[in-house]
Design an enzyme around this catalytic site. Structure first.
Site, mmCIF file in Angstrom:
data_model
loop_
_atom_site.group_PDB
_atom_site.id
_atom_site.type_symbol
_atom_site.label_atom_id
_atom_site.label_comp_id
_atom_site.label_asym_id
_atom_site.label_seq_id
_atom_site.Cartn_x
_atom_site.Cartn_y
_atom_site.Cartn_z
ATOM 1 N N GLY B 168 51.947 -21.117 22.288
ATOM 2 C CA GLY B 168 52.487 -19.798 22.595
ATOM 3 C C GLY B 168 53.891 -19.591 22.070
ATOM 4 N N ARG B 196 42.575 -25.118 15.328
ATOM 5 C CA ARG B 196 43.493 -24.295 14.551
ATOM 6 C C ARG B 196 44.162 -23.271 15.468
ATOM 7 N NH1 ARG B 196 42.829 -25.383 9.274
ATOM 8 N NH2 ARG B 196 40.954 -26.564 8.734
ATOM 9 N N ALA B 197 45.187 -22.610 14.970
ATOM 10 C CA ALA B 197 45.928 -21.636 15.765
ATOM 11 C C ALA B 197 45.016 -20.507 16.231
ATOM 12 C CB ALA B 197 47.064 -21.054 14.936
ATOM 13 N N ILE B 198 45.159 -20.082 17.477
ATOM 14 C CA ILE B 198 44.445 -18.889 17.955
ATOM 15 C C ILE B 198 45.373 -17.682 17.812
ATOM 16 C CG2 ILE B 198 43.220 -17.799 19.858
ATOM 17 C CD1 ILE B 198 42.763 -20.468 21.083
ATOM 18 N N ASP B 258 42.616 -15.782 25.986
ATOM 19 C CA ASP B 258 42.590 -17.207 26.249
ATOM 20 C C ASP B 258 42.492 -17.376 27.765
ATOM 21 O OD1 ASP B 258 42.766 -19.749 25.341
ATOM 22 O OD2 ASP B 258 44.876 -19.691 24.750
#
Lengths: 510, 510
Positions: B168, B196-198, B258
């Site tokens: 975050g 991987r990055a969300i 998320d």
């Protein structure tokens, strides 16, 4: 960038564009981005997949998207990278519990209508309505936006009335076939437009379609309604509240959900768009109906009346008994046949459906101002018994392009059928709405019009061992078997002695 | 029924089968039904579209479904009608607020894994977790089911540790590149597997991939970890918690959501499957971080430790400062370069990232039992300053198939770049996590590895008019322009005089 379209002949039910890696690089596109596809003044956005399945210089799209843009295979379209989609950001805000403004709701409705939202995004929107809800102001804006993006019917100041049932009770799709001709016979205009069944084995449109085409265009609805007094048609075909059908088909039907704000918006957007001025909303309440609790029913009734008023529609809500199926027939062909029997016999048939149809027709006659208060039921009954309702129905069927001379016994039922008999003697204490729906749907209803359930026993009836309690119909033997299996496992019709329990005799003997 | 496959070379990211109307009738299929597709012992179910796009005797499927079944174009598959999908009914129950049992959660996870759920159904599941939540027992079952359906690594009783950040905060993806070699140098095993990055501009995997392949198979992870002490790899490639990647790619990433139960299950399923015995969870807290409130952070920390314990993992949670980006570089290549600079210079570089990496490395050394309590940080610092961490990182890069001799300046950045300068003089009072993320993502990160943001000013720094405050990099000039536009409108770095307000001087002069 100009790209040549290559159209895959499948409807994907959501936007998707596939372009070549080289073209993607030129446009600065990465997977997950959206492209804006422009063609002759129309445009929509679609999430892009990057794959060499698309040749360089081409864009692969699917049939529904092509139809929406009215583009043909081989035509060139103009592609630009689309910045972040505002409506998706707004859906995220609704997920977080925000109240949306008029303009924001219109933005979402517009993107749904243009086919720009993916199924993931659309599902997120509908579930945010389910979990976060909307206040009456938001629902009013949603209802108007849904109506105004489609066709608005105009009957030029005519006395236009309608009724709508909240549904949830099997067998309830046929009352319109009785009510519309009664009301039209009395000189009111009743252009009934509905959607297909979401969770039930048949909707009014599915049932009417057994007897006549229901895909009338807007001009035809206005013309026929003015000429014969009523129609029973599919809102979608006339482009009435077109977003409603999209939400139902893509999300609500597959998930079998029906968020409360959408219940209001779905019903009232159709009525508002169809030019209805006076409306009766039927709210069936009972065990396993959509509304099970009287308190909920009263809240829904209050909201519905208030929302209708915000739209300039005078409405009354009738809370009706929904504790078991209405009438004896469930499924499109079976229900069409039952309605036709009632009309042609001038009122003979299952008491529950005749009674309910006359009550609602009576309310319509009163709210429409052609009957004195408290006299509507009697007037409706006279119209039915006089045979005028049957004649009017034949006119409506003919006007919609059906055969007015069809007799109840001409309506074809599924060639595969099986009678389920009672395994015990006693009285029917319960007919389960849910189980009957599941059995009829397992048999193929509403897609298979000839599928459904005919009930031979309802609450309070006496049955002996071996007496038929229901008959299941299907066009497919495989589906019939599945429906029979369900009927055997679900205990849809409960038969018990009149004495259910005895207390005070000492320890229970097992 | 045997049907010949025709495979469309596009990944649809959800199951779909298209069959001819005639074949559909034979199978008793109607639109919206599911078919079970069986091929050599594997099977999955897919919603069916009925269209003459599929020739009689054939079934049209898409690339991802074909890969899953390992079926080739022209192969015959066996098709049966699938009864109602249990997992969809369970998702409906979760939407209604039910608590699911172990077996029920396993059923859903299994259907997600086989690719049998549509995007509508999958979105409904994830949103029901967002809105209805799960209790710790359900999350434990979900975590185990997600882990056990994939590969479980086994290091044969080794001292296996790991750390995971909740994320975050932009710039946070590079600390693993510093921590893993420090910890591995001290003799512990640290097989770091991530996704991987969300929502962020780079995940650890995206950053590491700039320097070495991250798609290691399970055997390679075990072998390399045993040999050199650590790896930094992509969980998905090793089939570690495979469902996690599917949920991220199909729903969480497009919607940028998320749900909390999935935060736990996502992190812990990967750790459980990777055979981790001791774990440090980093929870950055601050304005615009994923967790903004200390109370939330403490609750998450408590749940994380308790859930880890249920899985047999000893865990500690560290709440860290997350009020601005970590380090000065944001984006895969930029972050890889920054980590490499810190390692090769034996600890020089942005204080915040060095400090944070050493703190977490120290906790790992302590929980792993190779350092006395309270001495971990000092031990980590010695390892970094001695150059051992850099040597170990080169070993890891080489073992994963990268070039161990790469220098920071060899890491390529986007050819399109622009410096943003300060329009005022003063002190930096705020660097917005959210704005920096949006700018880096607009520039193309994480998909475009060379895209990102380099910060020249952070909180407390003094800047004059015209001083550079950030530099934006991208591989695409179109994306660079968009990122610049965002940087100009979002005010990502706030510069103010040290005196923010003066009170008591009489009326404010404007």
């Amino acid at each position: 960038m100009e790209l040549r379209t290559r159209i895959m002949g499948i409807k994907l039910d959501e936007p998707r564009a596939v372009i070549n890696r080289e073209d993607a690089d030129k446009l600065g596109l990465i997977a997950g981005d959206r492209v804006k596809i422009n063609y002759r003044g129309s445009s929509l956005t679609a999430p892009v997949s990057i794959s060499n399945f698309a040749e360089k210089g081409s864009i692969v799209i699917f049939l529904d998207l092509a139809e929406r843009l009215e583009v043909k295979d081989g035509d060139f379209v103009d592609i630009t990278r689309s910045d972040s989609q505002l409506s998706v950001e707004l859906i995220r805000r609704k997920m977080a519990g925000a109240k949306l403004s008029k303009r924001e709701i219109e933005e979402i409705v517009s993107d749904i209508h243009s086919g720009s939202l993916s199924n993931v995004e659309l599902t997120a929107f509908i579930l945010s309505l389910e979990f976060r809800g909307m206040d009456l102001e938001e629902i009013e804006y949603l209802t108007k936006a849904m109506a105004e993006i489609g066709t608005m019917l105009d009957f030029g100041g005519g006395n236009v009335v309608d009724k709508h049932s909240m549904g949830g009770v099997p067998g309830n799709s046929k009352d319109a076939l009785i009510i519309v001709p009664i009301v039209a016979s009395a000189g009111l205009l009743m252009p009934k437009t509905s959607t297909r069944a979401i969770m039930s084995p048949s909707g009014t449109v599915d049932t009417m379609e057994v007897l006549a085409p229901v895909d009338l265009k807007a001009e035809e609805i206005v013309e026929i309604t003015r000429r014969v007094g009523g129609v029973i048609t599919w809102a979608h075909a006339a482009n009435i509240s077109p977003v409603d059908s999209m939400l139902i088909e893509r999300v609500e039907y597959p998930l079998r959900i029906d968020p409360e704000p959408l219940v209001y918006a779905s019903i009232l957007s159709k009525k508002y768009a169809a030019g209805i001025k006076k409306l009766i909303v039927d709210i069936p309440v009972g065990e396993e109906a959509k509304v099970e609790d009287m308190r909920d029913a009263r809240r829904i009734a209050k909201n519905m009346v208030e929302l209708a008023e915000r739209l300039g529609i005078t409405a009354e809500a009738a809370i009706s008994y929904g504790g078991q199926p209405v009438g004896r027939c469930i499924g499109p062909a079976l229900e069409a046949r039952e309605a036709l029997e009632i009309l042609s016999s001038k009122g003979k048939g299952s008491g529950s459906i005749v009674e309910k149809s006359l009550s609602i027709a009576g309310m319509l006659l009163e709210i429409g101002g052609v009957s004195a208060k408290g006299k509507g039921y009697q007037m409706a009954l006279s119209i039915l018994e006089s045979g005028k309702a049957y004649e009017k129905f034949r006119e409506i069927v003919e006007a919609q392009g059906g055969d007015p001379n069809i007799r109840p016994e001409d309506v074809e039922l599924g060639e595969h059928n099986e009678i389920i008999s009672s395994r015990s003697a006693g009285y029917v204490t319960r007919v389960s709405n849910k189980a009957i729906s599941m059995i009829a749907r397992a048999a193929g209803a509403p897609m298979d019009k000839k599928a459904g359930v005919k009930l031979y026993a309802k609450r309070g009836d006496r049955v002996e061992v071996g007496d038929p309690i229901m008959e299941i119909f299907s066009s497919s033997s495989a589906r019939l078997s599945e429906a029979i299996k369900l009927a055997q496992s679900l205990d849809p019709v409960k038969v018990e002695g009149m004495i259910l329990e005895i207390h005070g005799r000492g320890p229970v003997q097992i």
